[in-house]
Design a protein around this motif. Structure first.
Motif, PDB file in Angstrom:
ATOM      1  N   SER A 182       0.843  -1.197   0.000  1.00 54.09           N
ATOM      2  CA  SER A 182       0.000   0.000   0.000  1.00 54.09           C
ATOM      3  C   SER A 182       0.881   1.252   0.000  1.00 54.09           C
ATOM      4  O   SER A 182       0.542   2.251  -0.632  1.00 54.09           O
ATOM      5  CB  SER A 182      -0.947  -0.005   1.195  1.00 54.09           C
ATOM      6  N   TYR A 185       2.386   1.596  -3.517  1.00 53.98           N
ATOM      7  CA  TYR A 185       1.386   2.172  -4.413  1.00 53.98           C
ATOM      8  C   TYR A 185       1.262   3.676  -4.180  1.00 53.98           C
ATOM      9  O   TYR A 185       1.063   4.454  -5.116  1.00 53.98           O
ATOM     10  CB  TYR A 185       0.039   1.480  -4.226  1.00 53.98           C
ATOM     11  N   THR A 186       1.404   4.078  -2.917  1.00 57.01           N
ATOM     12  CA  THR A 186       1.344   5.504  -2.623  1.00 57.01           C
ATOM     13  C   THR A 186       2.458   6.267  -3.345  1.00 57.01           C
ATOM     14  O   THR A 186       2.229   7.344  -3.889  1.00 57.01           O
ATOM     15  CB  THR A 186       1.487   5.723  -1.114  1.00 57.01           C
TER      16      THR A 186
ATOM     17  N   TYR B  44     -13.848   5.119   5.156  1.00 50.02           N
ATOM     18  CA  TYR B  44     -13.955   4.881   3.710  1.00 50.02           C
ATOM     19  C   TYR B  44     -14.938   5.859   3.081  1.00 50.02           C
ATOM     20  O   TYR B  44     -14.697   6.403   1.998  1.00 50.02           O
ATOM     21  CB  TYR B  44     -14.435   3.453   3.424  1.00 50.02           C
ATOM     22  N   ALA B  47     -13.540   9.090   2.633  1.00 51.00           N
ATOM     23  CA  ALA B  47     -12.573   9.113   1.536  1.00 51.00           C
ATOM     24  C   ALA B  47     -13.262   8.878   0.204  1.00 51.00           C
ATOM     25  O   ALA B  47     -12.611   8.509  -0.767  1.00 51.00           O
ATOM     26  CB  ALA B  47     -11.483   8.076   1.770  1.00 51.00           C
ATOM     27  N   ALA B  49     -15.227   6.529  -0.879  1.00 49.78           N
ATOM     28  CA  ALA B  49     -15.253   5.171  -1.428  1.00 49.78           C
ATOM     29  C   ALA B  49     -16.479   4.458  -0.895  1.00 49.78           C
ATOM     30  O   ALA B  49     -16.394   3.589  -0.028  1.00 49.78           O
ATOM     31  CB  ALA B  49     -13.977   4.428  -1.063  1.00 49.78           C
ATOM     32  N   LEU B 116      -6.532  15.144   0.737  1.00 50.96           N
ATOM     33  CA  LEU B 116      -7.433  14.133   0.186  1.00 50.96           C
ATOM     34  C   LEU B 116      -8.189  14.727  -0.993  1.00 50.96           C
ATOM     35  O   LEU B 116      -8.598  15.877  -0.957  1.00 50.96           O
ATOM     36  CB  LEU B 116      -8.414  13.713   1.269  1.00 50.96           C
TER      37      LEU B 116
ATOM     38  N   ASN C  45      -5.145   2.804   3.538  1.00 52.86           N
ATOM     39  CA  ASN C  45      -4.187   3.460   2.639  1.00 52.86           C
ATOM     40  C   ASN C  45      -4.645   3.369   1.195  1.00 52.86           C
ATOM     41  O   ASN C  45      -4.634   4.355   0.461  1.00 52.86           O
ATOM     42  CB  ASN C  45      -2.818   2.795   2.747  1.00 52.86           C
ATOM     43  N   VAL C  47      -7.547   2.960  -0.048  1.00 58.15           N
ATOM     44  CA  VAL C  47      -8.746   3.713  -0.375  1.00 58.15           C
ATOM     45  C   VAL C  47      -8.455   5.214  -0.357  1.00 58.15           C
ATOM     46  O   VAL C  47      -8.935   5.964  -1.204  1.00 58.15           O
ATOM     47  CB  VAL C  47      -9.867   3.346   0.617  1.00 58.15           C
ATOM     48  N   ALA C  48      -7.626   5.649   0.596  1.00 56.42           N
ATOM     49  CA  ALA C  48      -7.420   7.085   0.748  1.00 56.42           C
ATOM     50  C   ALA C  48      -6.623   7.667  -0.410  1.00 56.42           C
ATOM     51  O   ALA C  48      -6.932   8.753  -0.895  1.00 56.42           O
ATOM     52  CB  ALA C  48      -6.707   7.369   2.065  1.00 56.42           C
ATOM     53  N   ILE C  49      -5.609   6.932  -0.858  1.00 56.46           N
ATOM     54  CA  ILE C  49      -4.785   7.494  -1.932  1.00 56.46           C
ATOM     55  C   ILE C  49      -5.550   7.359  -3.237  1.00 56.46           C
ATOM     56  O   ILE C  49      -6.254   6.396  -3.477  1.00 56.46           O
ATOM     57  CB  ILE C  49      -3.431   6.777  -2.028  1.00 56.46           C
TER      58      ILE C  49
END
Lengths: 495, 167, 99
Positions: A182, A185-186, B44, B47, B49, B116, C45, C47-49
């Motif tokens: 993760s 990926y960031t 989520y 964010a 989603a 964000l 992580n 989901v947020a990015i």
């Protein structure tokens, strides 16, 4: 953005190059149905061997016909010649295990074992072709989940104990790896790790978070190849699982893990541009792996447990090829992996045979067995010599090749850690002689507890011929290593 | 306004996760896990989603937690007598969590992440569905096989009749 | 506006708590709970990015949830099998393999 029609035609085109895997999936479904309808395990066994052969043949054809690397399924997979070659080795491993399973009572008594083993193979196929983090994660799980179940297949106390430890350990390792992914990926905004953008983004990332992420990511891979410090599950799982399953565990998941580690190592090393010296770090891990594998093997009385530590030590030897970072080293790793698969499955076949016939598991109990089973005894002696890496066997050639590439790497980079690793590896080869030759020693130089009776000469069964063929191949690879090396040299390991 | 929600749910998630680390009672821990997952679901949604959030509720809270609670009840360890964690153990746990968290947070502070993405996407679910059946069709099918084999594997192990001679 | 970093902080602490549970707890179900927390942390992580509106992160999180379900099913089946044989799921007492 590609249109929907383009995407669909990409899927159809990819399916053409996905033949072996489609065959595998259909085979898995077929085996589940056959298991429900047919009560006799003989049929399942026959269908499994047929399926393994078919997959092997299609994979070999795919390798032969493959000219340029092909990206499959919107670049989730990259089918290149190393991937095709690794798939063939994995297929050989599973085929041999399927033949060997002909005597495995725990596997035969529950037909579900066959689809589980093929699922594991499917995971291995996907892992060696993976070029995307998501597929790496999914295929590692696809290997792991059947492994947890297969580890318990004795269904006794020890079986479920090893399964629960394997499961919890594996789940934690993959969770660590996932967290590392993760973060990666960031940094990159890209899951496809063979794209140049991916490497560029990693080069620009801050070194501290990048190191943390890489360490976490590596832990998942080190777990799969059973390297220190993620090796603790291996001895328990190897001791208490059915022997055929152990032969599988020690080859297929490990080799698939190695193929992806070799790819990943180039990425995290950023092709030599990384400011962290990953070569030295992995060399140290390889040294500790060798040390723990060999010294723990010395103390074991159970033959399967000893072979478990021996396979940890072999992990160390194969990591030697990875830290040498060159195209030739990748080829030598492939050679080592092929020989390792053959000799490991061969030796486990004989261990299973004696376990079944004589109910013996400890090295001491092998005493005098060469007089009761002369044929089997000779084969075990040759295989142990090969595992220890002495001439005239393929095991020697494989070790020689791996250490040659390490020496060349040292010559080129002058990194002292590589020199220590070289000396350390040689020293460990000597140490390993003590435990590998323990079983032959007991077999030849100790008398049996029960005196020999007449008419005991016919202890020759099909396993003997099966292993004899493998042993002949191993000997052949010593005298004519070029026969395999020529094939391997056609593989382009360039990234 | 959303900021307050964020810090409230984030704080709750961490508190209930911390409770799992320190509690002795396994059933309490299971309920704390439900609370953690619900708070994570809220994160989520914050964010943007929504689909993942719904899946989280359906699979995690509807599936996994129920499984865990079944596991707790069937293994009859609700009393917590068998899993007392000593003070030393709790201290190590707390120290480990603190050390690791500060290391990770230090790493995050050097990541330079920014803000964000605010805009919510109205056809997100449609795009997710389309991706699953086009670009992500391979992982989608692999997940199907994975679930099938997990089902078979779990059934094999669970349906095993205990034989006396095996013990 | 919520800084993305704060999502990452929460996820990091959740991950650390999960790992601490895994390391210190001897009960197999507790360990499994710790693993679930770690997976959730990684999902936050993912989901947020969001890189340029791509949905890859969210899709990854969906697959992680699926895998977690599969792992939990197999895991609890094995834990039950252990309980039936050992009458405990304390990992220190599940110790039949000796040498």
């Amino acid at each position: 953005m590609a249109s929907l029609a383009d995407k669909l035609s990409d899927i159809l085109n990819s399916a053409v190059n996905f033949g072996p895997e489609l065959l595998l999936v259909s085979g898995i479904l077929l085996l589940i149905v056959v298991d429900l309808m047919v009560k006799s395990s003989r049929w399942l066994s026959v269908v499994s061997i047929l399926l393994a052969t078919l997959v092997l043949v299609t994979d070999a054809m795919q390798w032969k016909l493959l000219e340029n690397p092909v990206a499959l399924f919107s670049e989730f997979l990259m089918l290149d010649s190393p991937a095709a070659a690794w798939k063939v080795v994995l297929d050989i491993g599973v085929l041999l295990v399927m033949i060997m399973a002909g005597r495995s009572v725990p596997l035969k008594s529950r037909g579900e074992s066959y689809p589980l083993i093929f699922t594991l193979l499917l995971g291995g196929h996907l892992l060696v072709m993976a070029s995307n983090l998501l597929i790496v994660y999914l295929s590692i799980e696809l290997i792991s989940i059947p492994s947890y179940v297969l580890a318990a297949f004795h269904f006794n106390k020890r079986g479920v104990e090893s399964a629960v430890k394997y499961l919890l350990f594996g789940a934690v390792a993959s969770a660590l790896m996932l967290y590392g992914m993760s973060w990666i990926y960031t940094f990159t905004g890209n899951l496809n790790f063979i794209r140049p953008e991916f490497i560029d983004a990693l080069l620009n990332a801050d070194i501290i978070p990048l190191t943390i992420a890489t360490v976490l990511m590596l832990s998942g891979l080190l777990f799969k190849i059973a390297a220190v410090p993620f090796h603790i599950w291996a001895p328990d799982a190897y001791t208490s699982s059915p022997t055929a399953v152990v032969a599988l565990f020690s080859t297929v998941p490990k080799l698939a893990g190695f193929s992806i580690l070799a790819k990943w190592f180039l990425v995290i090393n950023l092709f030599g541009l990384s400011s962290i010296d990953w070569v030295s770090i992995l060399s140290v891990i390889a040294m500790i792996t060798l040390l723990i594998g060999n010294f723990s093997a010395l103390r074991q009385s159970s033959v399967k447990r000893m072979l478990a530590y021996s396979s940890i030590a072999h992990t160390g030897f194969m990591m030697v090829a990875i830290v040498s970072v060159s195209e030739q080293a990748s080829r030598n790793l492939f050679f080592y992996a092929t020989v390792y698969t053959l000799m490991n499955i061969a030796v486990f076949t004989l261990v299973q045979l004696l376990e079944h016939k004589e109910n013996i598991t400890k090295a001491e109990e092998y005493k005098g067995m060469i007089r009761k089973y002369p044929f089997t005894g000779v084969l075990i002696v040759v295989l142990m010599i090969s595992l220890a890496g002495l001439p005239p066997t393929g095991g020697f050639t494989a070790k020689l090749l791996v250490f040659t590439s390490l020496w060349e790497a040292y010559d080129y980079t002058q990194n002292p850690v590589l020199l220590y690793l070289f000396l350390f590896g040689l020293l460990n080869t000597v140490i390993s002689l003590f435990f590998y030759l323990k079983v032959p020693f007991f077999m030849i130089f100790r008398e049996r507890s029960d005196p020999q009776k007449d008419g005991e000469q016919k202890n020759v069964v099909w396993e003997n011929y099966f292993v004899m063929i493998l042993v002949l191949v191993i000997l052949f690879l010593f005298f004519k290593p070029d026969s395999l090396m020529d094939v391997i040299n056609n593989i382009s390991f360039a990234f | 306004m959303t900021e307050y929600f964020f810090y409230f749910f984030g704080g709750m998630a961490l508190l209930s996760a911390g409770f799992i680390l320190f509690t002795r009672h396994i059933l309490h821990a299971a309920f704390a896990l439900v609370l953690t997952f619900l708070c994570v679901t809220a994160l989520y949604i914050l964010a943007n989603a929504e689909f993942v959030a719904v899946t989280q509720i359906m699979i995690y809270i509807g599936g996994i937690i129920v499984l865990v609670i079944f596991g707790v009840m069937l293994t009859n360890e609700m009393s917590g007598k068998n899993n007392e964690s000593s003070a030393v153990n709790r201290f190590t746990g707390g120290a480990l969590a603190l050390g690791l968290a500060s290391l990770l947070c230090y790493g995050i502070m050097r990541m330079n992440l920014g803000l964000l993405k605010e805009a919510s996407d109205p056809d997100q679910v449609q795009r997710l569905g389309e991706s699953l059946l086009t670009d992500f069709v391979l992982p989608f099918e692999v997940a199907a096989i994975l679930l099938l084999m997990a089902l078979i594997g779990a059934a094999v192990i669970a349906s095993d009749k205990l034989k006396k001679d095996q013990e | 506006m919520i800084p993305l970093e704060h999502f990452y902080f929460i996820s990091a602490i959740l991950f650390a708590l999960g790992l601490a549970i895994v390391v210190t707890r001897r009960n197999a179900i507790f360990v499994l709970m710790g693993v679930e927390l770690m997976l959730n942390a990684a999902n936050i992580n993912f989901v947020a990015i969001s890189h340029g509106g791509k949905l890859e992160g969210q899709l990854f999180a969906l697959f992680v949830i699926v895998v977690a379900a599969a792992e939990a099913a197999v895991g609890l089946a094995i834990i039950l099998a252990v309980y039936r044989r050992f009458k405990t799921i304390n990992l220190d007492k599940v110790n039949e393999i000796t040498d």
